[in-house]
Design a protein around this motif. Sequence first.
Motif, PDB file in Angstrom:
ATOM      1  N   LEU A  66      10.262  -9.092   6.509  1.00  0.00           N
ATOM      2  CA  LEU A  66      11.216 -10.026   6.446  1.00  0.00           C
ATOM      3  C   LEU A  66      12.798  -8.489   7.046  1.00  0.00           C
ATOM      4  CD1 LEU A  66      11.476 -12.746   4.681  1.00  0.00           C
ATOM      5  CD2 LEU A  66      10.592 -12.991   7.151  1.00  0.00           C
ATOM      6  N   LEU A  67      13.764  -8.235   7.957  1.00  0.00           N
ATOM      7  CA  LEU A  67      14.551  -7.997   8.568  1.00  0.00           C
ATOM      8  C   LEU A  67      15.592  -8.725   9.439  1.00  0.00           C
ATOM      9  CD1 LEU A  67      12.607  -4.825   9.466  1.00  0.00           C
ATOM     10  CD2 LEU A  67      13.525  -5.035   7.737  1.00  0.00           C
ATOM     11  N   PRO A  68      16.724  -9.512   8.695  1.00  0.00           N
ATOM     12  CA  PRO A  68      17.691 -10.455   8.833  1.00  0.00           C
ATOM     13  C   PRO A  68      18.489  -9.495   9.575  1.00  0.00           C
ATOM     14  CG  PRO A  68      17.721 -10.523   6.743  1.00  0.00           C
ATOM     15  CD  PRO A  68      16.739  -9.826   7.096  1.00  0.00           C
ATOM     16  N   ALA A  69      18.840  -8.503   8.831  1.00  0.00           N
ATOM     17  CA  ALA A  69      19.545  -7.932   9.929  1.00  0.00           C
ATOM     18  C   ALA A  69      19.780  -7.177  10.948  1.00  0.00           C
ATOM     19  CB  ALA A  69      19.983  -6.753   9.192  1.00  0.00           C
ATOM     20  N   LEU A  70      18.630  -7.145  11.320  1.00  0.00           N
ATOM     21  CA  LEU A  70      17.582  -7.586  12.951  1.00  0.00           C
ATOM     22  C   LEU A  70      18.218  -8.659  13.630  1.00  0.00           C
ATOM     23  CD1 LEU A  70      15.226  -4.335  12.963  1.00  0.00           C
ATOM     24  CD2 LEU A  70      17.664  -3.760  13.654  1.00  0.00           C
ATOM     25  N   GLY A  71      18.224  -9.946  13.448  1.00  0.00           N
ATOM     26  CA  GLY A  71      18.413 -10.456  14.649  1.00  0.00           C
ATOM     27  C   GLY A  71      17.416 -11.775  14.153  1.00  0.00           C
ATOM     28  N   GLU A  72      16.993 -12.312  16.054  1.00  0.00           N
ATOM     29  CA  GLU A  72      15.710 -13.113  15.385  1.00  0.00           C
ATOM     30  C   GLU A  72      14.581 -12.500  15.671  1.00  0.00           C
ATOM     31  OE1 GLU A  72      13.639 -15.895  18.956  1.00  0.00           O
ATOM     32  OE2 GLU A  72      15.689 -15.194  19.577  1.00  0.00           O
ATOM     33  N   ARG A  73      13.550 -13.335  14.902  1.00  0.00           N
ATOM     34  CA  ARG A  73      12.160 -12.656  14.540  1.00  0.00           C
ATOM     35  C   ARG A  73      11.001 -13.481  15.017  1.00  0.00           C
ATOM     36  NH1 ARG A  73       8.936 -15.026  10.665  1.00  0.00           N
ATOM     37  NH2 ARG A  73       6.615 -13.991  10.567  1.00  0.00           N
ATOM     38  N   ALA A  74       9.963 -12.189  15.988  1.00  0.00           N
ATOM     39  CA  ALA A  74       9.374 -12.843  16.453  1.00  0.00           C
ATOM     40  C   ALA A  74       8.475 -13.848  15.691  1.00  0.00           C
ATOM     41  CB  ALA A  74       9.303 -11.609  17.958  1.00  0.00           C
ATOM     42  N   VAL A 100      15.693 -19.975   6.482  1.00  0.00           N
ATOM     43  CA  VAL A 100      15.062 -19.719   5.285  1.00  0.00           C
ATOM     44  C   VAL A 100      14.431 -18.329   5.170  1.00  0.00           C
ATOM     45  CG1 VAL A 100      13.071 -19.797   3.747  1.00  0.00           C
ATOM     46  CG2 VAL A 100      14.826 -22.006   4.962  1.00  0.00           C
ATOM     47  N   LEU A 101      14.310 -18.177   5.988  1.00  0.00           N
ATOM     48  CA  LEU A 101      13.114 -16.375   5.680  1.00  0.00           C
ATOM     49  C   LEU A 101      14.930 -15.266   5.803  1.00  0.00           C
ATOM     50  CD1 LEU A 101      10.221 -16.487   8.793  1.00  0.00           C
ATOM     51  CD2 LEU A 101      10.458 -16.446   5.713  1.00  0.00           C
ATOM     52  N   GLN A 102      15.768 -15.442   6.174  1.00  0.00           N
ATOM     53  CA  GLN A 102      17.134 -14.672   6.321  1.00  0.00           C
ATOM     54  C   GLN A 102      17.187 -14.981   4.602  1.00  0.00           C
ATOM     55  OE1 GLN A 102      19.915 -15.177   9.266  1.00  0.00           O
ATOM     56  NE2 GLN A 102      20.875 -13.679   8.915  1.00  0.00           N
TER      57      GLN A 102
END
Length: 451
Positions: free
Chosen positions: A279-287, A407-409
Motif C-alpha cells: 500500500l502506497l497511498p501517497a501515490l493516489g489511486e491503487r489499481a 481503509v487501505l490508505q
Amino acid sequence: MPRYRFQWEHIPESLLTELAVAAGATGEDPAGELRLAYGARPKERFVHDLWPTLREVWLARDESARAAVIDALRRAGVGRSLRAQREPVDAMEFLRSVRNAKSMRTIVLAAFHELGESDSAVDPVPRRVADRGLTPRSRAWEPYSMTLAQTLGALSDGQYLVLECKDRPGFVQFVVHGVHGLRAELVSNYYLPAEAQLTPESIEAVTALGWHPPTGSPEESTPEQDPDGSANFFRDWPLPVPFIEVARLAVDSLVEVMAVPHPRYLRYQAFTGGGSAILLPALGERAPAAGESTFDVADESLGAEQVAQRVLEILRHASGDDELEPDDEGDVALQFGSSVVFVRVFGDPPIVRIYSPALGQVPDDPKITDVVNDLNRDSAFTKWLAIDDTIIAVMDLFGSPLNEASVLQACSVVGNSADDEDDALQQMFGGKTFFGEYVRPKLPPSTGGYL
C-alpha cells in the motif's frame, strides 16, 4: 549589503526552468514567466507554492545555501519535529521535516533573494530540461515527482511499483534489485495495442530522454536469454540510486511521451516478488490486481459485525493472505516494517479503528506529553496517544459508507507513521518497539553523588 538587487536573470538557468515548469509554465522563458507569476522580487507565496522544487532541486545541490538555510531554521527553532531530532540528522531529512509554514518561508525567501541579488551564482543543476522545450505541464507534477522519489527510496529489495495510465494503455514500472540498484522500464510497442503504438517521433523522444531501446521481443528478452536487456525501454541505476533523477525521468516520459495531463490520470500497483500487495497511498489511486474485486459499501443498515466482515475481505485481498483472521479481541493485524497495524470495527453506527502501538513499556517521563503533542501537531490525519505505558498512532473511519481505498490508505498512513517514529521514540525514552528488543530508559545526567 548585497551589491546587486534581485533579478530573476541572476538565478541559474536550469533552476529557473525547473521552477517555471513546477509553476505550470512552459519553461521557454523561465525568468519572464516567473516574473509574471510572482513579481519582480518574489514574496512569500513563491516559497509556499514551490517549496518542494526549491528544496529538492536548489537546496539539495547548493551546499552553501543549504547550510545557511538550515542554520537559520535551527536558530529560529523551526523544524524541531521528532524526526528532525534524530542524531545524526541528515540535512535533507531535516528540510523535509520542516512544515511549509510562514517562519520557514521567510527564511528560505531571504536566501533565495540573496541568490538573485548576485550575478555570480553557479548553476548547481546542469540538466537536460534547461536545454530543450518541454510540453506544458500541470504544476501538480512537481510535488508528485518528489513523492515518487521518496516512495522509490522506501521500497525494499524485490519490490515492484507500476504506474499505469487510467484512460489509455501505457505504464512506467520499477523494480528494486537490492545491492544491484534499481531498474525502470517504459512500455514499448511490444505491449501496446495497434491504436496506441508509439510513433517514430515518440520513440525518438524516448531515447532523447535517456531510455535504452528494447533489446528484443518478449520471447527473446527473457531473464534466461537476455538477463541485461528488456522488451521495454529500460534504464538501470547502481547504488546509490539517484531517486530524484529516476522520478523526473518517469514524469518527463509520462508527460511528453504518454501525454498524461495530470497525476490524477494515473494509478499504481505495488507488490512483492511473491505477489503480496504493498500500500502506497501517497501515490493516489491503487489499481486492483487481476481478479481483485471492490468492496465499497454504502448501506447504512449494516451493523458492526457485517462491516467487520467486509473489512476483513478488503485486508485479505490487499495483503494477499486469504487466511488472515481477527484475533480474540476482533483485531486484524498487518505488518508495516517494524510496526504492526491493527484494524478493529465496533460501535453503532460502526466505526473502523486503525491503530498501531509504536512503542510499549515506556517509562513514566513528563516529556512524553510534549512529544505526543508535537507528533499531533505535525500529523495531518494520524492521532497520537499515550495510554498507560504505550504510545499509539490511531485513525478512525466511518463504517458506512465503507470505502476500500480509504481503509487501505488509512492502514498505510498509520503503519508508516508508526514505522517512521518508533525507533526515534525508543531512542528518546527507551521501551520496546513491536518487533524490537527492549531498551532501558536513559538515566538522567549523574550529579557525582552530590545534591
